[in-house]
Design an enzyme around this catalytic site. Sequence first.
Site, mmCIF file in Angstrom:
data_model
loop_
_atom_site.group_PDB
_atom_site.id
_atom_site.type_symbol
_atom_site.label_atom_id
_atom_site.label_comp_id
_atom_site.label_asym_id
_atom_site.label_seq_id
_atom_site.Cartn_x
_atom_site.Cartn_y
_atom_site.Cartn_z
ATOM 1 N N ASP A 1 0.879 -1.158 0.000
ATOM 2 C CA ASP A 1 0.000 0.000 0.000
ATOM 3 C C ASP A 1 0.925 1.219 0.000
ATOM 4 O O ASP A 1 2.075 1.117 0.417
ATOM 5 C CB ASP A 1 -0.845 -0.058 1.280
ATOM 6 N N ASP B 1 -1.075 -0.443 5.999
ATOM 7 C CA ASP B 1 -1.132 0.219 7.303
ATOM 8 C C ASP B 1 -2.504 0.053 7.952
ATOM 9 O O ASP B 1 -2.749 0.561 9.038
ATOM 10 C CB ASP B 1 -0.794 1.707 7.170
ATOM 11 N N ASP C 1 -7.059 -0.811 3.552
ATOM 12 C CA ASP C 1 -6.464 -1.980 2.894
ATOM 13 C C ASP C 1 -6.623 -3.284 3.676
ATOM 14 O O ASP C 1 -5.996 -4.281 3.354
ATOM 15 C CB ASP C 1 -4.986 -1.735 2.543
HETATM 16 P P1 ADP Z 1 -3.326 4.365 -0.274
HETATM 17 O O1 ADP Z 1 -3.918 3.201 -0.960
HETATM 18 O O2 ADP Z 1 -2.198 4.969 -1.056
HETATM 19 O O3 ADP Z 1 -2.936 4.090 1.136
HETATM 20 P P2 ADP Z 1 -5.946 5.400 0.389
HETATM 21 O O4 ADP Z 1 -6.731 4.277 -0.185
HETATM 22 O O5 ADP Z 1 -5.877 5.489 1.848
HETATM 23 O O6 ADP Z 1 -4.476 5.486 -0.245
HETATM 24 O O7 ADP Z 1 -6.553 6.739 -0.155
HETATM 25 C C1 ADP Z 1 -6.733 6.898 -1.546
HETATM 26 C C2 ADP Z 1 -7.027 8.309 -1.923
HETATM 27 O O8 ADP Z 1 -8.296 8.669 -1.421
HETATM 28 C C3 ADP Z 1 -6.069 9.317 -1.356
HETATM 29 O O9 ADP Z 1 -4.941 9.479 -2.168
HETATM 30 C C4 ADP Z 1 -6.933 10.559 -1.315
HETATM 31 O O10 ADP Z 1 -6.946 11.172 -2.562
HETATM 32 C C5 ADP Z 1 -8.297 10.024 -1.026
HETATM 33 N N1 ADP Z 1 -8.605 10.081 0.393
HETATM 34 C C6 ADP Z 1 -8.627 9.044 1.249
HETATM 35 N N2 ADP Z 1 -8.964 9.443 2.479
HETATM 36 C C7 ADP Z 1 -9.126 10.778 2.411
HETATM 37 C C8 ADP Z 1 -9.487 11.773 3.349
HETATM 38 N N3 ADP Z 1 -9.725 11.499 4.615
HETATM 39 N N4 ADP Z 1 -9.580 13.014 2.928
HETATM 40 C C9 ADP Z 1 -9.351 13.327 1.651
HETATM 41 N N5 ADP Z 1 -9.015 12.441 0.724
HETATM 42 C C10 ADP Z 1 -8.910 11.175 1.082
HETATM 43 MG MG MG Z 2 -2.712 3.363 3.241
#
Ligand code: ADP
Ligand code: MG
Length: 728
Positions: A421, A621, A625
Site C-alpha cells: 500500500d 497500514d 487496505d
Molecule cells: P493508499 O492506498 O495509497 O494508502 P488510500 O486508499 O488510503 O491510499 O486513499 C486513496 C485516496 O483517497 C487518497 O490518495 C486521497 O486522494 C483520497 N482520500 C482518502 N482518504 C481521504 C481523506 N480522509 N480526505 C481526503 N481524501 C482522502
Molecule cells: Mg494506506
Amino acid sequence: MASVKIVKNMNEIVIKSSTANRVRLKSDIFKNYQNISLIEKTLHNIVVNFRENTACKSIVLTYSSNTTLENILQKINTLFPTITQSIPASNAICGVEGGCVTCNIKSDISPITFKRKVIEFGILTAYSIYLFITENILGIVATTSPFSLVAVVAIVAAIPLLKEAYEDIQKGTFTLQTFMSGTLILAILFGEATAAFEIIYILRGGILLEEYIATKSRNEIKNLIELDIQKVYTLVDDVEIEVDIDEICIGDVVVSRSGEKIPVDGMIIEGSAEIDESLINGRSDSAFKQKDDELFAGTFCETGRVYIKVTAIGNDTYISRVMSDVEKSLALKSPAQLEADKLASKLLKLGSIMTLGTLLVSGSFLNAFSVMIIMSCPCSTILAASTAISAGIANGAKQGILIKGGEALEKISQSEVFCFDKTGTLTTGKPIIKDIVLSENIDKKTFFSYLATAEYRNSHPIATAIVEYTKKLDIYIEQDAQTEVLPGYGVKSIYKKKVIFAGNQSLFTKQKISTKEFKKQTSHHLDDGKTIVYLAVDKKLLGYITLEHEIREGTKKMISDLRAKGVKHIALVTGDEVKVANAFALDFNFDTVFANQTPHGKADAIESLKKQYKNVVMVGDGVNDTLAMSKADVAISFAAGGSDAAIEVSNIAITHSHPEDVVNLYDLSKKTLKVVNQNYWIGTSTNIIGAGFAAIGLLSPAAAGAIHIGHTTSIMANSSRLAIDNNS
Ligand code: ADP
Ligand code: MG
C-alpha cells in the site's frame, strides 16, 4: 490464516487476580445488583471486605484466614447453579500452556514443574557421570540385570512416560510413548538396563530443552510488554486517588505525568504531553498529544500531564492483544511442524518393521534392541521443526516483528509476490500540505474550518495532516458533524444541514461536482506527484489543497533487496491517482501498479495476483487496505499503530516503521526454514544410518543411546542459533 477461537461460557467465574486472602472475580453474574447482594449476604461470615463494580462485572473480596478461595467459589456456585466451573484467568482466556503473559494469574504449575524437571534431570546427569566413571575409568562393570540399581533408576525416571503410554494403550492407540515404553521395558527385562537408562535420559533432556526454548521465547515476548504498573492515579469526584490498576474500569479517568508509562488505552480528555510511542510504532521522536488524541498502554509520557478516559485495560489493550496473538501462535503448528509429526509417525512404523526384521533375519535380540533404541526416538524429528520455529518467532519479536504463527513465518520466504500500500505504509503517516488554491470569495479560514470539520474524526494520514494544520492556524473546528468515511475517495460530512465533500477527483466525478476551473493547475501538481484534496460545500467547489508525502527512508533498498533475494513480482496497490502512483512506481521500480483503487479494488488486485503466482503478501497500514490484507496469503501490518482491523487481519505486525524490517523478516523466514531442514537431516539421517549399523551388530544398545544424545543436542543447538542471532 490459523487462529485460536476463544469460547467463553457466559456464566463462568474468572479469577482475575488472587493474593493472600484477597481475590478479584469477574463474571457476567456480577453485573446485576440483586446477584451481588445475594452473594454478599451469603458470604458475610467469611468475607471481611466486599467491593463490587457492576460496570466491570467484578467483585473484590478480602476473606478471613479460616476460609479458602475454593470454599468461596463453591458458595457462589451453589447460589447460581448454572455456573459450570470456576477457572483461573489464565485458563479461561487463552489456554496457553505453562502460563500466559497476558493473563493476570500466571500458572504456578509450570515454573515449579520446570524447576523440578531440571533438578531431576540434574540427578540423572550426576548418576550417568557416576556410571561413566565407574565403568570407563575405574573399570568396574555395573550389573545391568532387571533388578540392578541402573534398572531401578531408569524405571523411576520413566514413570511419567509409562503413565502416558498406559493411557494411550487404554485408548487403544499405538503412539511414540507406547513404542518407547515397550523398548524400555524390554531392554530392562533382557538385561540392557544401561541402554534403557540412556533412552529415558535423552528423552527427558530433550523435553526439558524444548520447554526451555519455548519458555525463553515466551519470556522474551513477555519482557516486551511488561508494564510493571501496579498503582495508578484515578479521578474520583475531581480528586486524584491512588488505586490498584486492577480496580480501573472502562470509562474511568486516569492521570499520567512526566516520566510515567501510560497504563491503559484511552483518549485524552484534558492536558497535553510529549509521548514516546516507540513501542507501538517504532518512531524514535516523541509525538505531541492533546485533548481527543488517542493513547496506548505501554507508551511513555516524557513531559506533560494528561487525563485519560480509559477505553481498554489489561488484556484488552492494543499491545496486549497483539502480543497474546503472537504468544498463542507459539502453540499453533506450522506446516513444517505438521510435516514433522507425519514424518515421525512414519519413522515409528519404519522402526517397528526394522526391529522385527532384524530379529527375524539376524536372530539376535541384542541387534534388534539396538535398532529399536535408535528408532524409538523420532522425537528429534518433531523437535527439528518446533524448536526452530519458536526460536524464529522469538527472534522476530526482539526486532519488533511480531509473527502470529509458524505458518506465516514459513510462507514469507516462499512468496513470489509482495504488494505494498502507498499512503501511510511506504510514506510516513504525516503528509505535508503544500499548496492551497481557493475559489473566488472564499477565505482560508472558512475553507479550513469546513475541511477540518469534515476530516475531524478520521484516522487517515491525510485527515490527520489537515486537522493538525488547521489547529496550528488557530481555526476553530466543529467536532459534532455527522461524518461518513468514503474509503479510497475521501469523506462526506453533514454539519448544520450543509453537506461537505472532501476527497479526490474520483469522488468529485462521482458526485458530479466539476473541478474544471482548476484543471490547468492541478495537472502540474499531479506531475509533481502531489495528492490533491478538493473541497465542496453543498456541491459548490471551494478549492483544493495539495499534499506531499514523505517517503520512508530505505524504501528503495527494501524493494531492490527483496527482488535480489528472489521475490518475483512487486506491486503497488494504492488509492492514489494514476498519475501520482505511476510516477512513484517508476521511481521505485515496482513491477505493476494498481492505482485509483477502492478497498474492494485493492482486494481484487490481490485475488488476480494470487491466480498467477504462489503466495501473495500484502503489506499495509490498515487504512483502506484491510480487505486486501484479508485476501492475501500473508498479511503484514506496517506502521499500523492502534488500527484494530489491521491487528485482527494481519499475520505479522511490524511495529517499527522501518522498511528494512520487511527484508529482515524475509531473511528470518528463509533462515528458519533452513534450520528446520538441517534439523530434519541431522535427526533422520542419524536414525537411519544408526539403525543400519545396529542391525548388523555394529552398535551396542548403550552406543545406540549415546547417538541419540548426540543428535538431539545438535538439533537443539542448531535451533537456538536462531534465537540468539540477531542479524539473521
Ligand atoms: P493508499 O492506498 O495509497 O494508502 P488510500 O486508499 O488510503 O491510499 O486513499 C486513496 C485516496 O483517497 C487518497 O490518495 C486521497 O486522494 C483520497 N482520500 C482518502 N482518504 C481521504 C481523506 N480522509 N480526505 C481526503 N481524501 C482522502
Ligand atoms: Mg494506506
